[in-house]
Design a protein around this motif. Structure first.
Motif, PDB file in Angstrom:
ATOM      1  N   GLU A 231       0.660  -1.317  -0.288  1.00 28.46           N
ATOM      2  CA  GLU A 231       0.046  -0.074   0.058  1.00 28.46           C
ATOM      3  C   GLU A 231       0.884   1.306   0.295  1.00 28.46           C
ATOM      4  O   GLU A 231       2.081   0.912   0.308  1.00 28.46           O
ATOM      5  CB  GLU A 231      -0.456   0.208   1.050  1.00 28.46           C
ATOM      6  N   ARG A 232       0.596   2.083  -0.520  1.00 31.12           N
ATOM      7  CA  ARG A 232       0.892   3.555  -0.261  1.00 31.12           C
ATOM      8  C   ARG A 232       1.170   4.016   1.141  1.00 31.12           C
ATOM      9  O   ARG A 232       0.468   3.443   1.545  1.00 31.12           O
ATOM     10  CB  ARG A 232       0.622   4.720  -0.861  1.00 31.12           C
ATOM     11  N   ALA A 233       2.497   4.063   1.424  1.00 29.26           N
ATOM     12  CA  ALA A 233       2.915   4.754   2.943  1.00 29.26           C
ATOM     13  C   ALA A 233       1.977   6.109   3.532  1.00 29.26           C
ATOM     14  O   ALA A 233       2.010   6.791   2.770  1.00 29.26           O
ATOM     15  CB  ALA A 233       4.246   4.900   3.357  1.00 29.26           C
ATOM     16  N   GLU A 234       1.650   5.555   4.563  1.00 32.32           N
ATOM     17  CA  GLU A 234       0.486   6.522   5.058  1.00 32.32           C
ATOM     18  C   GLU A 234       1.638   7.592   6.162  1.00 32.32           C
ATOM     19  O   GLU A 234       2.337   6.330   7.232  1.00 32.32           O
ATOM     20  CB  GLU A 234      -0.985   6.178   6.110  1.00 32.32           C
ATOM     21  N   VAL A 235       1.833   8.485   6.369  1.00 26.23           N
ATOM     22  CA  VAL A 235       2.471   8.605   7.059  1.00 26.23           C
ATOM     23  C   VAL A 235       2.069   9.527   8.161  1.00 26.23           C
ATOM     24  O   VAL A 235       1.007   9.750   8.687  1.00 26.23           O
ATOM     25  CB  VAL A 235       3.078  10.595   6.289  1.00 26.23           C
ATOM     26  N   ASP A 236       3.198   8.841   9.519  1.00 26.06           N
ATOM     27  CA  ASP A 236       2.338   9.275  10.515  1.00 26.06           C
ATOM     28  C   ASP A 236       2.647  10.770  11.351  1.00 26.06           C
ATOM     29  O   ASP A 236       3.906  11.343  11.042  1.00 26.06           O
ATOM     30  CB  ASP A 236       3.241   8.304  11.633  1.00 26.06           C
ATOM     31  N   GLU A 237       1.737  11.543  11.494  1.00 27.31           N
ATOM     32  CA  GLU A 237       1.923  12.906  11.474  1.00 27.31           C
ATOM     33  C   GLU A 237       2.676  13.340  12.736  1.00 27.31           C
ATOM     34  O   GLU A 237       3.132  14.840  13.560  1.00 27.31           O
ATOM     35  CB  GLU A 237       0.453  13.888  11.741  1.00 27.31           C
ATOM     36  N   ASP A 238       2.531  12.226  13.848  1.00 25.13           N
ATOM     37  CA  ASP A 238       3.857  12.823  15.143  1.00 25.13           C
ATOM     38  C   ASP A 238       4.587  11.907  14.905  1.00 25.13           C
ATOM     39  O   ASP A 238       5.650  12.697  15.415  1.00 25.13           O
ATOM     40  CB  ASP A 238       2.893  11.731  16.229  1.00 25.13           C
ATOM     41  N   ALA A 239       5.751  11.762  14.295  1.00 26.69           N
ATOM     42  CA  ALA A 239       6.414  10.933  13.885  1.00 26.69           C
ATOM     43  C   ALA A 239       7.959  12.128  13.368  1.00 26.69           C
ATOM     44  O   ALA A 239       7.211  12.974  12.710  1.00 26.69           O
ATOM     45  CB  ALA A 239       6.812   9.977  12.394  1.00 26.69           C
ATOM     46  N   THR A 240       8.777  11.895  14.208  1.00 20.77           N
ATOM     47  CA  THR A 240       9.813  13.119  13.516  1.00 20.77           C
ATOM     48  C   THR A 240      10.532  12.693  12.007  1.00 20.77           C
ATOM     49  O   THR A 240      10.527  11.826  12.361  1.00 20.77           O
ATOM     50  CB  THR A 240      11.156  13.213  13.764  1.00 20.77           C
ATOM     51  N   VAL A 241      10.618  13.859  11.595  1.00 23.22           N
ATOM     52  CA  VAL A 241      11.448  13.211   9.999  1.00 23.22           C
ATOM     53  C   VAL A 241      12.628  13.612  10.192  1.00 23.22           C
ATOM     54  O   VAL A 241      12.857  15.047   9.983  1.00 23.22           O
ATOM     55  CB  VAL A 241       9.901  14.325   8.592  1.00 23.22           C
ATOM     56  N   TYR A 242      13.531  13.120   9.450  1.00 20.90           N
ATOM     57  CA  TYR A 242      14.815  13.424   9.587  1.00 20.90           C
ATOM     58  C   TYR A 242      15.213  12.936   7.966  1.00 20.90           C
ATOM     59  O   TYR A 242      14.928  12.433   7.187  1.00 20.90           O
ATOM     60  CB  TYR A 242      16.411  12.909   9.909  1.00 20.90           C
ATOM     61  N   THR A 243      16.137  14.458   7.764  1.00 16.13           N
ATOM     62  CA  THR A 243      16.754  14.033   5.545  1.00 16.13           C
ATOM     63  C   THR A 243      18.309  14.215   5.879  1.00 16.13           C
ATOM     64  O   THR A 243      19.173  14.760   6.147  1.00 16.13           O
ATOM     65  CB  THR A 243      16.250  15.024   5.345  1.00 16.13           C
ATOM     66  N   ILE A 244      18.673  13.492   5.103  1.00 16.31           N
ATOM     67  CA  ILE A 244      19.799  12.903   5.193  1.00 16.31           C
ATOM     68  C   ILE A 244      20.381  13.411   3.246  1.00 16.31           C
ATOM     69  O   ILE A 244      20.255  13.135   2.455  1.00 16.31           O
ATOM     70  CB  ILE A 244      20.884  11.866   5.155  1.00 16.31           C
ATOM     71  N   SER A 245      20.982  14.489   3.315  1.00 19.60           N
ATOM     72  CA  SER A 245      21.467  15.174   2.109  1.00 19.60           C
ATOM     73  C   SER A 245      22.476  16.336   2.323  1.00 19.60           C
ATOM     74  O   SER A 245      22.785  16.979   3.196  1.00 19.60           O
ATOM     75  CB  SER A 245      19.795  16.324   1.435  1.00 19.60           C
ATOM     76  N   ASP A 246      22.821  16.513   1.284  1.00 16.72           N
ATOM     77  CA  ASP A 246      23.636  17.909   0.754  1.00 16.72           C
ATOM     78  C   ASP A 246      23.690  19.371   0.685  1.00 16.72           C
ATOM     79  O   ASP A 246      24.099  19.733   1.241  1.00 16.72           O
ATOM     80  CB  ASP A 246      25.126  17.499  -0.281  1.00 16.72           C
ATOM     81  N   ALA A 247      22.334  18.943   0.342  1.00 19.84           N
ATOM     82  CA  ALA A 247      21.288  20.650  -0.357  1.00 19.84           C
ATOM     83  C   ALA A 247      19.967  21.286   0.944  1.00 19.84           C
ATOM     84  O   ALA A 247      19.789  20.045   1.760  1.00 19.84           O
ATOM     85  CB  ALA A 247      20.497  20.319  -1.103  1.00 19.84           C
ATOM     86  N   THR A 248      20.577  21.740   1.235  1.00 21.52           N
ATOM     87  CA  THR A 248      20.091  22.622   2.317  1.00 21.52           C
ATOM     88  C   THR A 248      18.121  22.081   1.883  1.00 21.52           C
ATOM     89  O   THR A 248      17.970  22.787   0.971  1.00 21.52           O
ATOM     90  CB  THR A 248      19.701  24.200   2.486  1.00 21.52           C
ATOM     91  N   THR A 249      17.153  22.019   2.843  1.00 23.02           N
ATOM     92  CA  THR A 249      15.903  21.621   2.520  1.00 23.02           C
ATOM     93  C   THR A 249      15.036  22.516   3.056  1.00 23.02           C
ATOM     94  O   THR A 249      15.755  22.923   4.418  1.00 23.02           O
ATOM     95  CB  THR A 249      15.662  20.595   2.947  1.00 23.02           C
ATOM     96  N   GLU A 250      14.240  23.069   2.773  1.00 22.87           N
ATOM     97  CA  GLU A 250      13.360  24.038   3.874  1.00 22.87           C
ATOM     98  C   GLU A 250      12.333  23.053   4.463  1.00 22.87           C
ATOM     99  O   GLU A 250      11.484  24.089   4.424  1.00 22.87           O
ATOM    100  CB  GLU A 250      12.491  24.713   2.301  1.00 22.87           C
ATOM    101  N   GLU A 251      12.143  21.501   4.300  1.00 23.15           N
ATOM    102  CA  GLU A 251      10.775  21.448   4.609  1.00 23.15           C
ATOM    103  C   GLU A 251      11.231  21.547   6.176  1.00 23.15           C
ATOM    104  O   GLU A 251      12.260  21.356   6.603  1.00 23.15           O
ATOM    105  CB  GLU A 251      11.205  20.316   4.105  1.00 23.15           C
TER     106      GLU A 251
END
Length: 268
Positions: A231-251
């Motif tokens: 199934e398409r993943a359902e995002v848990d709104e209470d979960a913390t999101v981390y990102t691994i990227s060299d580019a600065t993100t605005e999210e």
């Protein structure tokens, strides 16, 4: 809660199979821990037929679920994974197998040592000598005999250094503590897994913490067969999101810097 394990293969035990999401691919399909453990066992069993064992290296090309299964299967056997290796591997002395998209193997992109097993995924191989990783994977026994690996067994290599299970897990725990990653949190990987630090921060740390690895980037190596469709993943709104990227993100995400792992002081 962070798992207390001495080697990475302990993250794939029968007791850890459940319905919690552990992986999301680039098409936003999700994969649960039951699928991950069982499929990793199958990958290990199939790689064993290709001579993969403790002390050898397996090159794995790609950043999708199938590539990760190849990495995990090699890990279960005590082999060292070299993610996204370069094309020129002719001088490698312990490269037992390479797992890569079929079109890359059939185009003779890789220069390999004599005797290296070639395992292709994606399309059905037409070239003699290239084994069908997809077919072999899904037809294998969905169980795996217990292993007894030393914590100093090699887990990952980039060709110039090898990181052991013990060092990778120690670094993953430090990262989890520093960023306060918790079960159910989402770690979005936007960098190639060729870098050992990215692989540990984006794949092994989430596994250890019970978090979710979210793959982003170009699609193309996800398996579209019935066994892989979720199934398409359902995002848990209470979960913390981390990102691994060299580019600065605005999210609204906390950016993880894999270089904080400082692996060079205890690698070989």
């Amino acid at each position: 809660m962070t798992a207390h394990v001495a080697t990475v293969d302990e993250l794939f035990t029968r007791e850890r199979r459940d319905e919690r999401t552990v992986l999301v691919d680039t098409t936003r399909r999700d994969y649960d821990a039951h699928w991950l453990c069982t499929s990793a066992w199958k990958a290990g069993n199939f790689l064993r037929h290709a001579g993969v064992r403790e002390g050898v290296t397996v090159g794995v090309a790609g950043n999708g679920p199938v590539a990760l299964l190849a990495c995990f299967g090699a890990t279960l056997l005590g082999a060292t994974t070299r993610p996204n290796p370069p094309a020129d591997l002719a001088d490698e002395t312990n490269l037992q197998a390479i797992v890569a998209p079929v079109d890359e193997l059939e185009s003779d992109r890789y220069e390999l040592p004599r005797g290296t097993s070639m395992l292709g995924y994606g399309d059905k191989p037409e070239t003699p000598g290239i084994k069908n990783f997809d077919a072999g994977l899904w037809s294998e026994n969905p169980s795996f005999p217990p292993q007894s690996l030393s914590p100093e067994t090699g887990l990952l290599t980039d060709g110039s250094r090898t990181v052991s299970h013990a060092r990778a897990l120690e670094s993953a725990r430090n990262l989890i503590d520093e960023y306060e990653i918790e079960a159910g949190d989402r770690v979005v990987v936007r960098e190639p897994l060729a870098a050992v630090e990215v692989a540990i921060a984006g794949v092994f740390a989430p596994l250890l913490a019970g978090a979710v690895t979210v793959l982003e980037g170009e699609s193309g190596d996800e398996d579209e067969g019935d066994d892989a469709v979720r199934e398409r993943a359902e995002v848990d709104e209470d979960a913390t999101v981390y990102t691994i990227s060299d580019a600065t993100t605005e999210e609204s995400a906390t950016q993880i810097d894999p270089t904080v792992l400082s692996l060079s002081d205890r690698t070989s």
